[in-house]
Design a protein around this motif. Structure first.
Motif, PDB file in Angstrom:
ATOM      1  N   GLU A 167      -1.394   2.277   1.374  1.00 39.69           N
ATOM      2  CA  GLU A 167      -2.362   1.276   0.909  1.00 39.69           C
ATOM      3  C   GLU A 167      -1.719   0.238  -0.007  1.00 39.69           C
ATOM      4  N   ASN A 168      -0.601   0.594  -0.633  1.00 37.78           N
ATOM      5  CA  ASN A 168       0.069  -0.314  -1.554  1.00 37.78           C
ATOM      6  C   ASN A 168       1.267  -1.029  -0.949  1.00 37.78           C
ATOM      7  N   GLY A 169       1.531  -0.817   0.342  1.00 41.11           N
ATOM      8  CA  GLY A 169       2.566  -1.594   1.001  1.00 41.11           C
ATOM      9  C   GLY A 169       3.715  -0.839   1.633  1.00 41.11           C
ATOM     10  N   VAL A 170       3.801   0.479   1.462  1.00 37.80           N
ATOM     11  CA  VAL A 170       4.850   1.234   2.151  1.00 37.80           C
ATOM     12  C   VAL A 170       4.662   1.050   3.653  1.00 37.80           C
ATOM     13  N   ARG A 171       5.738   0.766   4.343  1.00 40.67           N
ATOM     14  CA  ARG A 171       5.656   0.536   5.791  1.00 40.67           C
ATOM     15  C   ARG A 171       5.864   1.818   6.598  1.00 40.67           C
ATOM     16  N   LEU A 172       6.633   2.767   6.030  1.00 39.53           N
ATOM     17  CA  LEU A 172       6.908   4.031   6.705  1.00 39.53           C
ATOM     18  C   LEU A 172       7.081   5.107   5.647  1.00 39.53           C
ATOM     19  N   ILE A 216       7.107  -2.914  -7.876  1.00 40.04           N
ATOM     20  CA  ILE A 216       7.277  -3.139  -6.441  1.00 40.04           C
ATOM     21  C   ILE A 216       6.981  -1.836  -5.709  1.00 40.04           C
ATOM     22  N   CYS A 217       6.416  -1.957  -4.554  1.00 39.94           N
ATOM     23  CA  CYS A 217       6.174  -0.780  -3.721  1.00 39.94           C
ATOM     24  C   CYS A 217       7.317  -0.670  -2.715  1.00 39.94           C
ATOM     25  N   PRO A 218       7.946   0.489  -2.604  1.00 40.27           N
ATOM     26  CA  PRO A 218       9.026   0.631  -1.631  1.00 40.27           C
ATOM     27  C   PRO A 218       8.555   0.350  -0.198  1.00 40.27           C
TER      28      PRO A 218
END
Length: 191
Positions: free
Chosen positions: A140-145, A113-115
């Motif tokens: 690019e892998n899903g971190v929002r911040l 999972i990406c944080p």
């Protein structure tokens, strides 16, 4: 001491299980793995960086305990990102429902999972360019911040989905914005 990158691709390709076992058998070392399979051996931090990183983690953990909407992690947690890389941010946070969707086995190993949120604290041995590339990989892998904290220059680079990197000069606090609503990092304790 700088991180050492070893290209094993032409000799050996480690499975996820083998990489996990390598890390477990060498707990005194910190490993990461790039999306292309290169093994990165991370040096231990010095006392000053370790203390500052602990202060960051402490603030994030305290807020997480009070907020209850997610789960926080320290720098010893390695995540399997969607691109195949295995990365260990200095501090991270995942929304509780995303974490709860993982199986118990996935939670015990390197969670796939990406944080939602990551912090990287640049240590004196880190390359700024490499750290910036890592931050872009997280996004690019899903971190929002994401926050890249550079104590030497007293700058913070803020990474957000779909936006240009914002650079702050000597901020006193940092806001978790809409990702960690109500979280404020007192960065004065980090400088």
């Amino acid at each position: 001491m700088n991180a050492l990158t070893v290209n094993l691709q032409s000799v050996l390709e480690l499975t996820d299980e083998q990489f996990f076992n390598l890390c477990q058998a060498n707990r005194e070392l910190r490993f990461e793995r790039t999306a292309t399979g290169e093994l990165i051996i991370m040096p231990p931090t010095g006392g000053e960086t370790g203390n500052k990183n602990a202060r960051i983690t402490q603030q994030l953990m305290n807020w997480t305990d009070t907020d209850g909407t997610g789960i926080a992690f320290d720098s010893s947690t390695c995540f399997k990102l969607p691109n195949g890389a295995d990365r260990s941010p200095d501090a991270s946070w995942i929304k509780l429902e995303r974490w709860d969707a993982l199986t118990e086995e996935e939670k015990q190993k390197f969670p796939p999972i990406c944080p939602d949120f990551v912090i990287e604290l640049l240590s004196p041995s880190d390359s700024l360019k490499v750290a910036q590339e890592k931050m872009r990989e997280y996004i690019e892998n899903g971190v929002r911040l994401g926050w890249l904290i550079n104590r030497k220059s007293r700058q913070v680079e803020i990474y957000r989905q779909g936006q240009e990197v914002e650079v702050l000069e000597s901020p006193v606090t940092l806001s978790g914005e809409d990702v960690l609503q109500g979280f404020i990092l007192n960065i004065e304790a980090i400088w």
